[in-house]
Design a protein around this motif. Structure first.
Motif, PDB file in Angstrom:
ATOM      1  N   PRO A 170       1.454   3.568   3.084  1.00 19.03           N
ATOM      2  CA  PRO A 170       1.425   2.229   2.529  1.00 19.03           C
ATOM      3  C   PRO A 170       2.786   1.843   1.982  1.00 19.03           C
ATOM      4  O   PRO A 170       3.506   2.634   1.450  1.00 19.03           O
ATOM      5  CB  PRO A 170       0.373   2.348   1.428  1.00 19.03           C
ATOM      6  CG  PRO A 170      -0.556   3.385   1.935  1.00 19.03           C
ATOM      7  CD  PRO A 170       0.314   4.351   2.653  1.00 19.03           C
ATOM      8  N   TYR A 173      -3.631  -0.675   4.127  1.00 19.68           N
ATOM      9  CA  TYR A 173      -2.888  -0.923   2.906  1.00 19.68           C
ATOM     10  C   TYR A 173      -3.754  -1.277   1.696  1.00 19.68           C
ATOM     11  O   TYR A 173      -3.243  -1.315   0.571  1.00 19.68           O
ATOM     12  CB  TYR A 173      -1.831  -1.992   3.143  1.00 19.68           C
ATOM     13  CG  TYR A 173      -0.755  -1.507   4.086  1.00 19.68           C
ATOM     14  CD1 TYR A 173       0.185  -0.580   3.663  1.00 19.68           C
ATOM     15  CD2 TYR A 173      -0.706  -1.940   5.403  1.00 19.68           C
ATOM     16  CE1 TYR A 173       1.155  -0.099   4.522  1.00 19.68           C
ATOM     17  CE2 TYR A 173       0.268  -1.470   6.273  1.00 19.68           C
ATOM     18  CZ  TYR A 173       1.193  -0.553   5.830  1.00 19.68           C
ATOM     19  OH  TYR A 173       2.145  -0.083   6.690  1.00 19.68           O
ATOM     20  N   TYR A 194       2.582   4.497  -5.152  1.00 19.60           N
ATOM     21  CA  TYR A 194       2.062   3.428  -4.300  1.00 19.60           C
ATOM     22  C   TYR A 194       1.303   2.396  -5.125  1.00 19.60           C
ATOM     23  O   TYR A 194       0.396   2.726  -5.882  1.00 19.60           O
ATOM     24  CB  TYR A 194       1.129   4.017  -3.240  1.00 19.60           C
ATOM     25  CG  TYR A 194       0.519   2.947  -2.362  1.00 19.60           C
ATOM     26  CD1 TYR A 194       1.310   2.255  -1.465  1.00 19.60           C
ATOM     27  CD2 TYR A 194      -0.837   2.618  -2.452  1.00 19.60           C
ATOM     28  CE1 TYR A 194       0.772   1.266  -0.665  1.00 19.60           C
ATOM     29  CE2 TYR A 194      -1.382   1.627  -1.654  1.00 19.60           C
ATOM     30  CZ  TYR A 194      -0.571   0.955  -0.767  1.00 19.60           C
ATOM     31  OH  TYR A 194      -1.099  -0.033   0.024  1.00 19.60           O
ATOM     32  N   VAL A 205      -0.273  -1.834  -4.825  1.00 27.03           N
ATOM     33  CA  VAL A 205      -0.562  -2.940  -3.912  1.00 27.03           C
ATOM     34  C   VAL A 205      -1.117  -4.108  -4.711  1.00 27.03           C
ATOM     35  O   VAL A 205      -1.847  -3.928  -5.684  1.00 27.03           O
ATOM     36  CB  VAL A 205      -1.548  -2.514  -2.804  1.00 27.03           C
ATOM     37  CG1 VAL A 205      -2.898  -2.116  -3.389  1.00 27.03           C
ATOM     38  CG2 VAL A 205      -1.711  -3.633  -1.771  1.00 27.03           C
ATOM     39  N   LEU A 213      -0.925  -9.921   0.925  1.00 27.75           N
ATOM     40  CA  LEU A 213      -0.917  -8.514   0.525  1.00 27.75           C
ATOM     41  C   LEU A 213       0.528  -8.067   0.349  1.00 27.75           C
ATOM     42  O   LEU A 213       1.389  -8.378   1.172  1.00 27.75           O
ATOM     43  CB  LEU A 213      -1.626  -7.665   1.579  1.00 27.75           C
ATOM     44  CG  LEU A 213      -1.776  -6.167   1.334  1.00 27.75           C
ATOM     45  CD1 LEU A 213      -3.036  -5.653   2.041  1.00 27.75           C
ATOM     46  CD2 LEU A 213      -0.579  -5.382   1.816  1.00 27.75           C
ATOM     47  N   THR A 214       0.769  -7.352  -0.738  1.00 31.04           N
ATOM     48  CA  THR A 214       2.089  -6.814  -1.028  1.00 31.04           C
ATOM     49  C   THR A 214       1.924  -5.374  -1.473  1.00 31.04           C
ATOM     50  O   THR A 214       1.165  -5.115  -2.400  1.00 31.04           O
ATOM     51  CB  THR A 214       2.747  -7.592  -2.178  1.00 31.04           C
ATOM     52  OG1 THR A 214       2.978  -8.919  -1.770  1.00 31.04           O
ATOM     53  CG2 THR A 214       4.075  -6.965  -2.565  1.00 31.04           C
ATOM     54  N   ALA A 215       2.626  -4.452  -0.856  1.00 34.26           N
ATOM     55  CA  ALA A 215       2.547  -3.050  -1.264  1.00 34.26           C
ATOM     56  C   ALA A 215       3.940  -2.466  -1.375  1.00 34.26           C
ATOM     57  O   ALA A 215       4.839  -2.836  -0.626  1.00 34.26           O
ATOM     58  CB  ALA A 215       1.726  -2.237  -0.259  1.00 34.26           C
TER      59      ALA A 215
END
Length: 250
Positions: free
Chosen positions: A18, A166, A197, A199, A212-214
């Motif tokens: 991710p 993700y 990690y 998200v 979505l942002t990871a």
């Protein structure tokens, strides 16, 4: 098209795990509704106050966009420190503009991004599925072949793969918004190929993941993934496909 889909899915596996940031920088910013009290509230399918079902959200997103017009942008970036003491993120971008499952434009580009509002995109190759022909453009030449059944539905398959990968997190905080959407902030388990990690995602009331942002660390490098889904109809055939001499694909 099997090769095309495989190449897209390799993008998911190729970034270690991710990854990254706040979605397409070229979309028009919109105000996000504030969270509202959640007592007795209805959450989007696949979302509860304390957890998300990534598999269910992936299926809901793919089902919702099937047969509709939309634009999808998926970035997979690597952080590079620069002289201004900030970090520049560089990497591949997939932009997919869909009129219907068998008519779309898929563009592969390299994007350079600084902060949240600046990005430079350099197109590498593009594919135009007309409904009858599959045209490929390498910046100078166009080749084509008859379209096959397997060429259709690329967008739904890519969206499902991105969301399932993700949004699979260990813990999550969920905020329900006034319009029925849910804002997600999650953390993943550290692994040998990534750590730290996190998200963030926005899920529409029908279970569609629209943003979505990871981010994560791989070795000494920061990684970033950005995904946006715009469901407004904006499809236009590419300029390079007009008045071009097309040669058969070898």
């Amino acid at each position: 098209m099997r090769r095309l889909l495989v190449a897209l899915l390799v993008l998911l596996a190729g970034c270690g795990g991710p990854a990254a940031s706040d979605v397409a920088t070229d979309s028009t910013p919109t105000a996000t509704p504030a969270p509202v009290p959640t007592s007795g509230a209805a959450y989007p399918p696949g979302v509860t106050p304390e957890q998300v079902n990534a598999t269910r959200l992936a299926a809901a997103t793919a089902d919702t966009i099937a047969g509709t017009e939309y634009t999808l942008v998926f970035d997979r970036l690597r952080g590079v420190p620069d002289q201004s003491l900030t970090t520049t993120f560089v990497g591949p971008r997939v932009r997919l503009q869909v009129a219907r499952p068998d008519r779309y434009v898929l563009t592969n580009a390299t994007v350079t991004s600084r902060g949240t509002g600046f990005a430079v995109e350099r197109v590498e190759t593009a594919t135009f599925a007309t409904g009858d022909r599959l045209l490929r453009y390498d910046g100078a030449n166009t080749t084509g072949r008859p379209q096959r059944a397997a060429d259709a539905g690329v967008g739904s398959r890519l969206v499902a793969a991105v969301v399932a990968r993700y949004l699979a997190v260990e813990s999550v905080r969920v905020g329900l918004l006034a319009n029925g959407s849910a804002r997600l902030t999650g953390r993943g388990i550290d692994r040998s190929d990534w750590r730290e990690y996190t998200v963030r995602a926005l899920v529409a009331r029908d279970g569609t993941v629209v943003r979505l942002t990871a981010t994560f660390a791989a070795g000494e490098t920061r990684r970033r993934v950005r995904f946006t889904l715009d469901r407004r109809g904006q499809f236009e055939p590419p300029a390079w496909a007009r008045n071009r001499t097309t040669t058969p694909a070898g």
